[in-house]
Design a protein around this motif. Structure first.
Motif, PDB file in Angstrom:
ATOM      1  N   PRO A  73       0.671  -1.480  -0.098  1.00  9.18           N
ATOM      2  CA  PRO A  73       0.015   0.032  -0.299  1.00  9.18           C
ATOM      3  C   PRO A  73       0.612   1.195  -0.361  1.00  9.18           C
ATOM      4  N   GLU A  74       1.927   1.251   1.135  1.00  8.98           N
ATOM      5  CA  GLU A  74       2.653   2.195   0.557  1.00  8.98           C
ATOM      6  C   GLU A  74       2.914   3.032  -0.469  1.00  8.98           C
ATOM      7  N   GLU A  75       3.521   1.531  -1.114  1.00  9.05           N
ATOM      8  CA  GLU A  75       4.371   1.854  -2.716  1.00  9.05           C
ATOM      9  C   GLU A  75       3.043   2.661  -3.416  1.00  9.05           C
ATOM     10  N   VAL A  76       2.388   1.719  -3.595  1.00  8.06           N
ATOM     11  CA  VAL A  76       0.615   2.123  -4.228  1.00  8.06           C
ATOM     12  C   VAL A  76       0.882   3.647  -4.039  1.00  8.06           C
ATOM     13  N   GLU A  77       0.850   4.196  -3.079  1.00 11.52           N
ATOM     14  CA  GLU A  77       0.596   5.534  -2.565  1.00 11.52           C
ATOM     15  C   GLU A  77       1.836   6.598  -3.170  1.00 11.52           C
ATOM     16  N   GLN A  78       3.443   6.188  -3.508  1.00 11.89           N
ATOM     17  CA  GLN A  78       4.241   6.697  -3.621  1.00 11.89           C
ATOM     18  C   GLN A  78       4.365   6.466  -5.554  1.00 11.89           C
ATOM     19  N   ARG A  79       3.305   5.809  -6.472  1.00 13.10           N
ATOM     20  CA  ARG A  79       3.288   5.303  -7.684  1.00 13.10           C
ATOM     21  C   ARG A  79       1.836   5.834  -7.849  1.00 13.10           C
ATOM     22  N   ILE A  80       1.337   6.553  -7.531  1.00 14.11           N
ATOM     23  CA  ILE A  80      -0.178   7.344  -8.058  1.00 14.11           C
ATOM     24  C   ILE A  80      -0.754   8.642  -6.865  1.00 14.11           C
ATOM     25  N   ALA A  81      -0.797   9.405  -7.677  1.00 13.91           N
ATOM     26  CA  ALA A  81      -0.968  10.827  -7.317  1.00 13.91           C
ATOM     27  C   ALA A  81      -2.984  10.639  -6.684  1.00 13.91           C
ATOM     28  N   PHE A  82      -3.076  11.011  -5.024  1.00 12.50           N
ATOM     29  CA  PHE A  82      -4.165  10.874  -4.151  1.00 12.50           C
ATOM     30  C   PHE A  82      -3.853  12.569  -4.137  1.00 12.50           C
ATOM     31  N   VAL A  83      -5.446  12.738  -4.399  1.00 13.69           N
ATOM     32  CA  VAL A  83      -5.905  14.565  -4.115  1.00 13.69           C
ATOM     33  C   VAL A  83      -7.373  13.511  -3.805  1.00 13.69           C
ATOM     34  N   MET A  84      -7.309  13.954  -1.696  1.00 12.40           N
ATOM     35  CA  MET A  84      -9.062  13.818  -1.022  1.00 12.40           C
ATOM     36  C   MET A  84      -9.504  15.051  -1.170  1.00 12.40           C
ATOM     37  N   SER A  85      -9.962  15.817  -1.472  1.00 10.70           N
ATOM     38  CA  SER A  85     -11.392  16.871  -1.002  1.00 10.70           C
ATOM     39  C   SER A  85     -12.138  16.380  -0.146  1.00 10.70           C
ATOM     40  N   GLY A  86     -11.959  16.971   1.370  1.00 16.66           N
ATOM     41  CA  GLY A  86     -12.932  16.829   2.272  1.00 16.66           C
ATOM     42  C   GLY A  86     -14.447  17.897   1.859  1.00 16.66           C
ATOM     43  N   GLY A  87     -15.311  17.136   1.700  1.00 21.00           N
ATOM     44  CA  GLY A  87     -16.789  18.603   2.716  1.00 21.00           C
ATOM     45  C   GLY A  87     -16.970  17.781   0.896  1.00 21.00           C
ATOM     46  N   THR A  88     -18.680  17.511   1.100  1.00 24.83           N
ATOM     47  CA  THR A  88     -19.552  17.198  -0.237  1.00 24.83           C
ATOM     48  C   THR A  88     -21.014  17.915   0.572  1.00 24.83           C
ATOM     49  N   GLU A  89     -20.952  19.356   1.214  1.00 28.67           N
ATOM     50  CA  GLU A  89     -22.074  19.753   1.567  1.00 28.67           C
ATOM     51  C   GLU A  89     -23.426  20.124   0.344  1.00 28.67           C
ATOM     52  N   GLY A  90     -24.293  19.648   1.037  1.00 32.01           N
ATOM     53  CA  GLY A  90     -25.754  20.769   0.013  1.00 32.01           C
ATOM     54  C   GLY A  90     -25.673  19.467  -0.645  1.00 32.01           C
ATOM     55  N   VAL A  91     -25.829  19.816  -2.273  1.00 31.31           N
ATOM     56  CA  VAL A  91     -26.104  18.542  -2.449  1.00 31.31           C
ATOM     57  C   VAL A  91     -24.754  17.974  -4.005  1.00 31.31           C
ATOM     58  N   LEU A  92     -23.731  18.281  -3.370  1.00 33.34           N
ATOM     59  CA  LEU A  92     -22.250  17.464  -3.420  1.00 33.34           C
ATOM     60  C   LEU A  92     -22.475  15.979  -3.056  1.00 33.34           C
ATOM     61  N   SER A  93     -22.174  15.221  -4.515  1.00 30.10           N
ATOM     62  CA  SER A  93     -22.470  13.850  -3.910  1.00 30.10           C
ATOM     63  C   SER A  93     -20.413  13.078  -4.468  1.00 30.10           C
ATOM     64  N   PRO A  94     -21.191  12.442  -3.552  1.00 31.03           N
ATOM     65  CA  PRO A  94     -19.110  12.396  -3.385  1.00 31.03           C
ATOM     66  C   PRO A  94     -19.141  10.786  -4.110  1.00 31.03           C
ATOM     67  N   HIS A  95     -17.832  11.191  -5.185  1.00 31.06           N
ATOM     68  CA  HIS A  95     -17.280   9.998  -6.006  1.00 31.06           C
ATOM     69  C   HIS A  95     -15.681  10.577  -5.913  1.00 31.06           C
ATOM     70  N   ILE A  96     -15.213   9.434  -6.744  1.00 25.65           N
ATOM     71  CA  ILE A  96     -13.985   9.595  -7.276  1.00 25.65           C
ATOM     72  C   ILE A  96     -13.119   9.749  -8.723  1.00 25.65           C
ATOM     73  N   THR A  97     -12.449  10.229  -9.183  1.00 21.63           N
ATOM     74  CA  THR A  97     -12.317  10.643 -10.396  1.00 21.63           C
ATOM     75  C   THR A  97     -11.162   9.680 -10.718  1.00 21.63           C
ATOM     76  N   VAL A  98     -10.871   8.470 -11.331  1.00 23.82           N
ATOM     77  CA  VAL A  98      -9.537   7.887 -11.810  1.00 23.82           C
ATOM     78  C   VAL A  98      -9.293   8.262 -13.253  1.00 23.82           C
ATOM     79  N   PHE A  99      -7.800   8.303 -13.152  1.00 24.27           N
ATOM     80  CA  PHE A  99      -7.452   8.982 -14.224  1.00 24.27           C
ATOM     81  C   PHE A  99      -6.169   8.520 -14.705  1.00 24.27           C
ATOM     82  N   THR A 100      -6.172   7.513 -15.908  1.00 26.35           N
ATOM     83  CA  THR A 100      -5.382   6.677 -16.847  1.00 26.35           C
ATOM     84  C   THR A 100      -4.780   6.737 -17.409  1.00 26.35           C
ATOM     85  N   ARG A 101      -3.082   6.390 -17.605  1.00 30.56           N
ATOM     86  CA  ARG A 101      -2.483   6.980 -19.071  1.00 30.56           C
ATOM     87  C   ARG A 101      -1.053   5.851 -19.231  1.00 30.56           C
ATOM     88  N   ARG A 102      -1.775   5.142 -20.857  1.00 25.89           N
ATOM     89  CA  ARG A 102      -0.729   4.433 -21.164  1.00 25.89           C
ATOM     90  C   ARG A 102      -0.214   5.124 -22.834  1.00 25.89           C
TER      91      ARG A 102
END
Length: 370
Positions: A73-102
């Motif tokens: 898991p530690e190596e995964v965190e070094q390999r992939i850029a993770f940015v989690m933004s807290g706060g889904t007030e109002g109508v905001l819905s929790p989700h993730i956006t995954v970016f791939t590249r090849r």
């Protein structure tokens, strides 16, 4: 010149530890885990110093992806850029956006124009006394340029959104700096979030030539005229360095996506949101238009520091029950959701030096039918 193909996948989550949607897409073959470069997420925490939903989400994703990648898991965190933004007030819905590249072999015949490209980079770790100050600005600017090179984007004109995850101060970190005879920019953990966001945003502005490089410590959070039109920065307790993700368009990309942006002048600037949609060939909801489909919108939100919006007083800065960043996310999130036709949009609070005071950048990604 290296040619790349970038993929973008928006995945709903039922909680900060929910990885089932991503694992399902990996299981079906829609996403190759080895191609994942970055994951941006919105979690339903408070967005403050003690918002551990961000760290929880990253830990859950790393644990789930580790066996798929043959890494810890530690190596995964070094390999992939993770940015989690807290706060889904109002109508905001929790989700993730995954970016791939090849990497791929050249461009298909008949493909023209620039397509979505992504690059990532990291700064070194910062000692607490550097947060919100010139070293964080300079190191961020260096990382932004490295991420641009990684994305194959040669110039600032094609950069449309720069997402950064940056550190904050805790009492232990402030104490550690003091033990070495150094003072931090602030002793308040909450205030340090703004200092770190602001310095990181100024680093983006320096890298892209939006402002001169001679920014001083005393300019952070004081010079409202210094800002980036594409920076989005988010503070978190879970790291001590900056994670930089550059999104733009490049002739070296053959992706099926395109990104554009505009700048909101205030929290109710619907025209800017529409302009961002139109920059990628879309209008406001319903989105389907000219063979294009909205993937996601990314925006910053801030309570106007002068206490008013278009001449009318707001109370976001004076509410002792709910922080101003939560008010701002709810307001801007509602505006964008209405125009986008979905609450699953990425709206981050705290826009210090990210767009003009009270406003902020807004970017849209569209899928092209070709």
């Amino acid at each position: 010149m290296r040619t790349t193909s970038v993929g973008v996948f928006k995945v709903a989550t039922t909680g900060p530890g929910d990885v089932s949607g991503l694992m399902s897409m990996i299981g079906s073959g829609a996403i190759d885990p080895k191609s994942i470069l970055a994951i941006l997420g919105k979690t339903e925490g408070n967005g403050g110093v003690n918002d551990f939903t961000r760290e929880y989400a990253v830990a859950a994703l790393c644990a789930a992806l580790a066996p798929r990648l043959g890494l810890s898991p530690e190596e995964v965190e070094q390999r992939i850029a993770f940015v989690m933004s807290g706060g889904t007030e109002g109508v905001l819905s929790p989700h993730i956006t995954v970016f791939t590249r090849r990497e791929v072999e050249g461009r298909p015949a008949g493909m023209s124009g620039k397509r979505l490209s992504i690059g990532i980079a990291q700064t070194r770790d910062f000692p607490p006394e550097e947060l919100g100050r010139s070293p964080q600005i300079a190191q961020t600017a260096k990382a932004v340029k490295a991420a641009m090179a990684d994305a194959g984007i040669p110039g600032p004109a094609d950069v449309h959104f720069v997402q950064i995850k940056c550190p904050l101060l805790t009492s232990d970190r402030v104490e550690a700096a003091g033990a070495r005879g150094n003072k931090t920019a602030t002793t308040s953990a909450y205030a340090s979030m703004a200092y770190s966001r602001g310095a990181s945003a100024l680093g983006v502005a320096v890298a892209l030539g939006e402002i001169a490089p001679d920014v001083r410590d005393e300019d952070v959070l004081r010079r409202d005229d210094l800002f980036s039109k594409v920076a989005s920065t988010s503070s978190g307790i879970e790291l001590m360095h900056n994670v930089v993700i550059v999104l733009g368009n490049s002739a070296s990309s053959v992706s099926a996506f395109e990104i554009g942006h505009a700048v909101m002048s205030d929290a109710i600037d619907a025209a800017a949101v529409i302009a961002a949609l139109e920059s990628v060939g879309l209008g406001f909801a319903p989105q389907a238009k000219k063979g294009r489909e909205l993937v996601n919108i990314f925006a910053k939100a801030e309570a106007s520091p002068d206490g008013s919006v278009r001449g009318f007083r707001h109370i976001m800065l004076e509410d002792t029950d709910i922080s101003a960043t939560r008010h701002a996310r709810a307001a801007v999130g509602g505006l964008i959701a209405g125009l986008a036709g979905t609450g699953a949009v990425y709206v981050s609070g705290g826009a210090e030096h990210q767009g003009p005071p009270g406003g902020g950048p807004v970017a849209a990604i569209a899928r092209l039918s070709d």
